[in-house]
Design an enzyme around this catalytic site. Sequence first.
Site, PDB file in Angstrom:
ATOM      1  N   SER A 142     114.575 -55.051   4.306  1.00 50.49           N
ATOM      2  CA  SER A 142     113.176 -54.833   4.824  1.00 50.49           C
ATOM      3  C   SER A 142     112.242 -55.719   4.089  1.00 50.49           C
ATOM      4  O   SER A 142     112.638 -56.305   3.177  1.00 50.49           O
ATOM      5  CB  SER A 142     112.745 -53.331   4.923  1.00 50.49           C
ATOM      6  N   TYR A 155     111.074 -45.538  -0.127  1.00 50.41           N
ATOM      7  CA  TYR A 155     111.817 -46.586   0.830  1.00 50.41           C
ATOM      8  C   TYR A 155     111.729 -47.827   0.128  1.00 50.41           C
ATOM      9  O   TYR A 155     112.876 -48.663   0.278  1.00 50.41           O
ATOM     10  CB  TYR A 155     110.970 -46.369   2.047  1.00 50.41           C
TER      11      TYR A 155
HETATM   12  N1  LIG Z   1     112.332 -50.980  12.613  1.00 52.57           N
HETATM   13  C1  LIG Z   1     111.709 -51.554  11.659  1.00 52.57           C
HETATM   14  O1  LIG Z   1     110.680 -51.873  11.761  1.00 52.57           O
HETATM   15  C2  LIG Z   1     112.610 -51.780  10.362  1.00 52.57           C
HETATM   16  C3  LIG Z   1     112.087 -52.592   9.466  1.00 52.57           C
HETATM   17  C4  LIG Z   1     112.826 -53.199   8.390  1.00 52.57           C
HETATM   18  C5  LIG Z   1     114.083 -52.576   8.029  1.00 52.57           C
HETATM   19  N2  LIG Z   1     114.677 -51.755   9.102  1.00 52.57           N
HETATM   20  C6  LIG Z   1     115.762 -51.123   8.760  1.00 52.57           C
HETATM   21  O2  LIG Z   1     116.752 -51.236   9.613  1.00 52.57           O
HETATM   22  C7  LIG Z   1     117.717 -50.410   9.678  1.00 52.57           C
HETATM   23  C8  LIG Z   1     117.896 -49.536  10.898  1.00 52.57           C
HETATM   24  O3  LIG Z   1     116.669 -49.009  11.213  1.00 52.57           O
HETATM   25  P1  LIG Z   1     115.904 -48.923  12.798  1.00 52.57           P
HETATM   26  O4  LIG Z   1     114.685 -49.551  12.795  1.00 52.57           O
HETATM   27  O5  LIG Z   1     117.129 -49.332  13.901  1.00 52.57           O
HETATM   28  O6  LIG Z   1     115.526 -47.440  12.899  1.00 52.57           O
HETATM   29  P2  LIG Z   1     116.219 -45.979  13.426  1.00 52.57           P
HETATM   30  O7  LIG Z   1     115.947 -46.100  15.058  1.00 52.57           O
HETATM   31  O8  LIG Z   1     115.621 -44.869  13.121  1.00 52.57           O
HETATM   32  O9  LIG Z   1     117.884 -45.989  13.164  1.00 52.57           O
HETATM   33  C9  LIG Z   1     118.330 -45.568  11.952  1.00 52.57           C
HETATM   34  C10 LIG Z   1     119.850 -45.398  11.905  1.00 52.57           C
HETATM   35  O10 LIG Z   1     120.264 -44.985  10.780  1.00 52.57           O
HETATM   36  C11 LIG Z   1     121.101 -43.840  10.807  1.00 52.57           C
HETATM   37  N3  LIG Z   1     120.884 -42.976   9.884  1.00 52.57           N
HETATM   38  C12 LIG Z   1     119.846 -42.411   9.405  1.00 52.57           C
HETATM   39  N4  LIG Z   1     120.253 -41.558   8.155  1.00 52.57           N
HETATM   40  C13 LIG Z   1     121.433 -41.526   8.037  1.00 52.57           C
HETATM   41  C14 LIG Z   1     122.506 -41.018   7.103  1.00 52.57           C
HETATM   42  N5  LIG Z   1     122.323 -40.085   6.587  1.00 52.57           N
HETATM   43  N6  LIG Z   1     123.854 -41.200   7.413  1.00 52.57           N
HETATM   44  C15 LIG Z   1     124.200 -42.058   8.411  1.00 52.57           C
HETATM   45  N7  LIG Z   1     123.310 -42.821   9.188  1.00 52.57           N
HETATM   46  C16 LIG Z   1     121.868 -42.695   9.025  1.00 52.57           C
HETATM   47  C17 LIG Z   1     120.618 -43.236  12.354  1.00 52.57           C
HETATM   48  O11 LIG Z   1     121.504 -42.458  12.930  1.00 52.57           O
HETATM   49  P3  LIG Z   1     121.724 -40.899  12.590  1.00 52.57           P
HETATM   50  O12 LIG Z   1     120.468 -40.252  12.807  1.00 52.57           O
HETATM   51  O13 LIG Z   1     122.577 -40.390  14.119  1.00 52.57           O
HETATM   52  O14 LIG Z   1     122.364 -40.458  11.417  1.00 52.57           O
HETATM   53  C18 LIG Z   1     120.283 -44.416  12.989  1.00 52.57           C
HETATM   54  O15 LIG Z   1     121.329 -44.918  13.695  1.00 52.57           O
HETATM   55  C19 LIG Z   1     117.387 -49.487   8.569  1.00 52.57           C
HETATM   56  O16 LIG Z   1     118.101 -49.672   7.367  1.00 52.57           O
HETATM   57  C20 LIG Z   1     115.845 -49.753   8.165  1.00 52.57           C
HETATM   58  O17 LIG Z   1     115.278 -49.217   7.009  1.00 52.57           O
HETATM   59  C21 LIG Z   1     113.792 -51.390  10.111  1.00 52.57           C
END
Ligand SMILES: NC(=O)c1ccc[n+]([C@@H]2O[C@H](COP(=O)([O-])OP(=O)(O)OC[C@H]3O[C@@H](n4cnc5c(N)ncnc54)[C@H](OP(=O)(O)O)[C@@H]3O)[C@@H](O)[C@H]2O)c1
Length: 265
Positions: A142, A155
């Site tokens: 991130s 985080y």
């Molecule tokens: N969106 C942003 O602005 C942003 C910015 C920077 C970085 N990121 C990073 O991008 C990645 C994806 O996030 P996203 O934005 O797509 O958010 P999201 O829609 O909340 O997706 C998070 C994913 O991680 C899975 N997950 C959460 N806890 C888990 C666990 N204990 N074991 C296995 N899987 C788990 C969730 O699936 P389940 O609930 O089915 O387990 C879901 O598929 C993350 O690493 C996040 O930190 C996002």
Amino acid sequence: MSTFQNKVVWITGASSGIGEALSSALASEGAKLILSSRRKGELERVRSTLKAEDADILILPLDLADTSKTYALTKQVIDRFGRIDILINNGGISQRSLTKDTSLDIDRKVMEVNYFGTIALTKSVLPYMLKQKSGHIIVISSIVGKFGFYLRSAYSASKHALHGFFESMRMEIYNDNVKVLIVCPGKIRTNISVNAVTGDGSKHNVMDESTDKGLSPEACAQQILNGIRSKQEELFIGGIDLRAIWLKRFFPKLFSKIIRKQKME
Ligand SMILES: NC(=O)c1ccc[n+]([C@@H]2O[C@H](COP(=O)([O-])OP(=O)(O)OC[C@H]3O[C@@H](n4cnc5c(N)ncnc54)[C@H](OP(=O)(O)O)[C@@H]3O)[C@@H](O)[C@H]2O)c1
């Protein structure tokens, strides 16, 4: 032919957001996919939207917080597909709570999922890639893996830790034809803030205004695929928010002044 045609790609966090968009983009490019996250039903929903043959998709639920099963899960993938070409460590949780209100259990929880879960999976896949003499490991960090921000002490720490781990490992395996890409997204329009934990472990359940105005997960996924194709080592994805990275690097005091004035969400 697409770079991803017939490649075996394991995606964590495939049940929503960036992981779902990556699954869709990679299926369209002819990849064989392993879809992982905790919620099997959501993985099945994602699977039903993919343009892919049943034989090319494996749904493999996993909890990143439970590393006791990681090696057995990796063996299951190898038994099914014989190899793993690309591992995309995307699954993770965010946090929205002041440091003073965050219990140490939550610091550990965030670290277990985002850091230890990710490195455990990577360590279980790496020996197969080294044996194959090829592979690509992607980790979704991130922009707060590059600087700290309000409400994200746990985080941001978990994402900073990933940089130390993956930069060190990248050097060690440079001559083994196993590449490492660290992706630093800014604001991407997903449920990341809704799914974030608060200081007592409850769900935040709020869509951040800035996240709602962020880049689409589909556009983010395409940039990640381009980064893999062009063998980038580090990739920043977002809009104006990315300026903070350069400001922090070259003008740290000015960065501190400006970042403190940002909205606390
Ligand atoms: N969106 C942003 O602005 C942003 C910015 C920077 C970085 N990121 C990073 O991008 C990645 C994806 O996030 P996203 O934005 O797509 O958010 P999201 O829609 O909340 O997706 C998070 C994913 O991680 C899975 N997950 C959460 N806890 C888990 C666990 N204990 N074991 C296995 N899987 C788990 C969730 O699936 P389940 O609930 O089915 O387990 C879901 O598929 C993350 O690493 C996040 O930190 C996002």
